[in-house]
Design a protein around this motif. Structure first.
Motif, mmCIF file in Angstrom:
data_model
loop_
_atom_site.group_PDB
_atom_site.id
_atom_site.type_symbol
_atom_site.label_atom_id
_atom_site.label_comp_id
_atom_site.label_asym_id
_atom_site.label_seq_id
_atom_site.Cartn_x
_atom_site.Cartn_y
_atom_site.Cartn_z
ATOM 1 N N VAL A 102 56.896 61.511 58.922
ATOM 2 C CA VAL A 102 55.737 60.826 58.510
ATOM 3 C C VAL A 102 55.314 61.253 57.134
ATOM 4 O O VAL A 102 54.305 62.334 57.054
ATOM 5 N N SER A 103 56.054 61.110 56.067
ATOM 6 C CA SER A 103 55.494 61.490 54.622
ATOM 7 C C SER A 103 54.314 61.604 54.231
ATOM 8 O O SER A 103 53.906 62.329 53.332
ATOM 9 N N TRP A 104 53.580 60.397 54.400
ATOM 10 C CA TRP A 104 52.347 60.251 54.066
ATOM 11 C C TRP A 104 51.053 61.232 54.527
ATOM 12 O O TRP A 104 50.361 61.330 53.879
ATOM 13 N N LEU A 105 51.598 62.123 55.595
ATOM 14 C CA LEU A 105 50.649 63.377 55.885
ATOM 15 C C LEU A 105 50.590 64.373 54.603
ATOM 16 O O LEU A 105 49.677 64.869 54.680
ATOM 17 N N ALA A 106 51.645 64.282 53.721
ATOM 18 C CA ALA A 106 51.334 65.251 52.607
ATOM 19 C C ALA A 106 50.336 64.829 51.800
ATOM 20 O O ALA A 106 49.862 65.616 50.818
ATOM 21 N N ASP A 107 49.707 63.535 51.877
ATOM 22 C CA ASP A 107 48.580 63.284 50.946
ATOM 23 C C ASP A 107 47.388 63.684 51.521
ATOM 24 O O ASP A 107 46.115 63.522 50.950
ATOM 25 N N ALA A 108 47.298 64.234 52.743
ATOM 26 C CA ALA A 108 46.041 64.936 53.267
ATOM 27 C C ALA A 108 45.461 65.979 52.235
ATOM 28 O O ALA A 108 46.039 66.632 51.557
ATOM 29 N N VAL A 109 44.090 65.693 52.303
ATOM 30 C CA VAL A 109 43.419 66.601 51.385
ATOM 31 C C VAL A 109 42.868 67.897 52.189
ATOM 32 O O VAL A 109 42.450 68.906 51.350
ATOM 33 N N PHE A 110 42.919 67.824 53.066
ATOM 34 C CA PHE A 110 42.480 69.094 54.089
ATOM 35 C C PHE A 110 42.838 68.930 55.502
ATOM 36 O O PHE A 110 42.958 67.950 55.969
ATOM 37 N N SER A 111 43.378 70.107 55.918
ATOM 38 C CA SER A 111 43.837 70.274 57.628
ATOM 39 C C SER A 111 43.045 71.385 58.473
ATOM 40 O O SER A 111 42.963 72.433 57.651
ATOM 41 N N ILE A 112 42.860 71.071 59.541
ATOM 42 C CA ILE A 112 42.296 72.012 60.365
ATOM 43 C C ILE A 112 43.017 72.196 61.639
ATOM 44 O O ILE A 112 43.262 71.232 62.322
ATOM 45 N N ILE A 113 43.637 73.589 61.710
ATOM 46 C CA ILE A 113 44.419 73.811 62.885
ATOM 47 C C ILE A 113 43.183 74.627 63.877
ATOM 48 O O ILE A 113 42.745 75.517 63.437
ATOM 49 N N LEU A 114 43.277 73.802 65.219
ATOM 50 C CA LEU A 114 42.532 74.538 66.330
ATOM 51 C C LEU A 114 42.908 75.455 67.152
ATOM 52 O O LEU A 114 42.788 75.456 68.144
ATOM 53 N N GLU A 115 43.415 76.538 66.081
ATOM 54 C CA GLU A 115 43.782 77.751 66.886
ATOM 55 C C GLU A 115 42.555 78.577 67.321
ATOM 56 O O GLU A 115 41.594 78.355 66.864
ATOM 57 N N PRO A 116 42.723 79.633 68.268
ATOM 58 C CA PRO A 116 41.809 80.388 68.750
ATOM 59 C C PRO A 116 41.324 81.180 67.397
ATOM 60 O O PRO A 116 42.100 81.987 67.085
ATOM 61 N N THR A 117 40.107 81.035 67.377
ATOM 62 C CA THR A 117 39.450 81.779 66.253
ATOM 63 C C THR A 117 37.864 82.503 66.724
ATOM 64 O O THR A 117 37.305 83.135 65.792
ATOM 65 N N ASP A 118 37.709 82.371 67.999
ATOM 66 C CA ASP A 118 36.309 82.646 68.500
ATOM 67 C C ASP A 118 35.086 82.033 67.344
ATOM 68 O O ASP A 118 34.148 82.583 67.074
ATOM 69 N N LEU A 119 35.514 80.665 67.227
ATOM 70 C CA LEU A 119 34.390 79.935 66.393
ATOM 71 C C LEU A 119 34.187 80.302 65.063
ATOM 72 O O LEU A 119 33.361 79.862 64.289
ATOM 73 N N ARG A 120 35.059 81.337 64.441
ATOM 74 C CA ARG A 120 34.854 81.547 63.095
ATOM 75 C C ARG A 120 35.859 81.246 62.021
ATOM 76 O O ARG A 120 37.276 80.726 62.710
ATOM 77 N N LEU A 121 35.718 80.916 60.971
ATOM 78 C CA LEU A 121 36.756 80.183 60.050
ATOM 79 C C LEU A 121 37.574 81.281 59.888
ATOM 80 O O LEU A 121 37.114 82.598 59.128
ATOM 81 N N GLU A 122 38.835 81.013 59.818
ATOM 82 C CA GLU A 122 39.927 82.221 59.678
ATOM 83 C C GLU A 122 40.976 81.565 58.761
ATOM 84 O O GLU A 122 41.484 80.302 58.759
ATOM 85 N N LEU A 123 41.237 82.181 57.404
ATOM 86 C CA LEU A 123 41.664 81.501 56.260
ATOM 87 C C LEU A 123 43.179 82.319 56.296
ATOM 88 O O LEU A 123 43.482 83.515 56.537
ATOM 89 N N GLY A 124 44.055 81.562 55.680
ATOM 90 C CA GLY A 124 45.433 81.944 55.540
ATOM 91 C C GLY A 124 46.135 82.269 56.889
ATOM 92 O O GLY A 124 45.541 82.040 58.088
ATOM 93 N N CYS A 125 47.177 83.238 56.752
ATOM 94 C CA CYS A 125 47.854 83.786 57.917
ATOM 95 C C CYS A 125 48.860 84.753 57.646
ATOM 96 O O CYS A 125 49.385 84.524 56.557
ATOM 97 N N ASN A 126 49.255 85.844 58.265
ATOM 98 C CA ASN A 126 50.212 86.719 58.247
ATOM 99 C C ASN A 126 51.371 85.941 58.379
ATOM 100 O O ASN A 126 51.725 84.810 59.154
ATOM 101 N N GLY A 127 52.560 86.439 57.428
ATOM 102 C CA GLY A 127 53.962 85.796 57.827
ATOM 103 C C GLY A 127 54.420 86.590 59.066
ATOM 104 O O GLY A 127 53.952 87.538 59.346
ATOM 105 N N VAL A 128 55.484 86.161 59.529
ATOM 106 C CA VAL A 128 56.260 87.080 60.747
ATOM 107 C C VAL A 128 57.780 87.380 60.345
ATOM 108 O O VAL A 128 58.350 86.311 60.059
ATOM 109 N N LEU A 129 58.279 88.183 60.750
ATOM 110 C CA LEU A 129 59.754 88.556 60.846
ATOM 111 C C LEU A 129 59.920 89.181 62.255
ATOM 112 O O LEU A 129 59.302 89.897 62.839
ATOM 113 N N ASN A 130 61.280 88.590 62.789
ATOM 114 C CA ASN A 130 61.635 89.452 63.844
ATOM 115 C C ASN A 130 63.079 90.017 63.586
ATOM 116 O O ASN A 130 63.960 89.248 63.061
#
Length: 275
Positions: free
Chosen positions: A60-88
């Motif tokens: 769905v290539s037109w999703l790249a036109d989004a101006v803003f996205s919110i991921i409803l991850e658990p954050t205790d109702l705080r805005l959490e910005l960015g995220c750590n990367g992960v390696l295994n």
């Protein structure tokens, strides 16, 4: 039960998905000033290569036109910005098999790893400031295997080392840091990696959301698909009703009031076109 919902996944992140579904059916959103799209996909928690969001964004290539996205991850109702990367990575210690009655004829690969495991056990998180937010770089042993029988000195032990690294490091730099931490091992094999997520800069929609959700901003310590979105140039943040401290626990739950609060913030955000 009472004012809480109990069950595996309630905080991470079925409560966020419930809010998302309800928003997509709310007439104030349907008739609002924005084209709001809900994106659902599989395998978010699995290996990065199997994550379903990439396939959705490719198809769905037109999703790249989004101006803003919110991921409803658990954050205790705080805005959490960015995220750590992960390696295994597999951190491998090798020895020599022998009968356990005569261990001096071999070398125990499990106990060989002991000093290194003790170092990991006492290693403190390393705080890293990014745009005024504190991420913590951490190295965690999450699995270990070794030995083939009760009477055989193990010739090999394999340890999974999970590395969470802040968005000041590239994945290549993080791999080098992991290899340095595991330098005592006989071999290190990188099994899985996911880039960190970036913090949006100068986005008026973030400013509006901060005004509604509060300015107690935090860094996202875990990995989320904010990373996958920002890789493609889509500004994204984490905000949801789930309780971080209860994620991935048998007693997982979430407050009903938190779903209501997240929903109210999102309705106000999506129904108001002021920038």
């Amino acid at each position: 039960e009472g004012e809480r919902l109990f069950g595996l996944g309630t905080s991470d992140m079925k409560s966020g998905v419930a809010v998302q579904i309800e928003l997509l059916e709310d007439p104030r959103i349907l008739n609002g000033p924005y084209d709001v799209v809900g994106v659902f996909y599989d395998k978010e928690e699995g290996p990065a290569a199997e994550n379903g969001l990439g396939d959705v964004l490719d198809t769905v290539s037109w999703l790249a036109d989004a101006v803003f996205s919110i991921i409803l991850e658990p954050t205790d109702l705080r805005l959490e910005l960015g995220c750590n990367g992960v390696l295994n990575a597999d951190v491998i210690f090798r020895g020599k098999a022998a009968h356990s009655a005569r261990p001096w004829w071999g070398e125990n690969a499990i106990t060989k790893a002991g000093a290194w495991l003790d170092k990991l056990h006492t290693m403190e998180p390393d705080p890293v400031d990014v745009a005024g937010l504190t991420y913590r770089e951490v190295f965690s042993v999450t699995r270990i295997s070794g030995g083939i029988a009760n009477n055989v000195i193990p010739a090999e032990t394999v340890i999974n080392l999970n590395h969470r690294f802040p968005p000041v490091y590239s994945t290549d730099e993080a791999i080098a840091r992991l290899r340095s931490v595991a330098a005592e091992a006989d071999e290190v094999i990188i099994r899985d990696h996911a880039n960190p997520g970036l913090i949006p800069q100068g986005n008026p929609h973030l400013d509006r959301l901060v005004a509604l959700a509060g300015d107690d901003l935090a860094a996202k310590q875990g990995w989320t698909d904010v990373a996958r979105l920002t890789e493609r140039g889509i500004d994204a943040v984490n905000f949801g009703p789930g309780e971080v401290a209860l994620c991935h626990q048998a007693s997982e739950s979430v407050a009903v009031a938190s779903l209501d609060a997240a929903y109210s913030v999102m309705v106000a955000f999506l129904a108001d076109s002021r920038e």
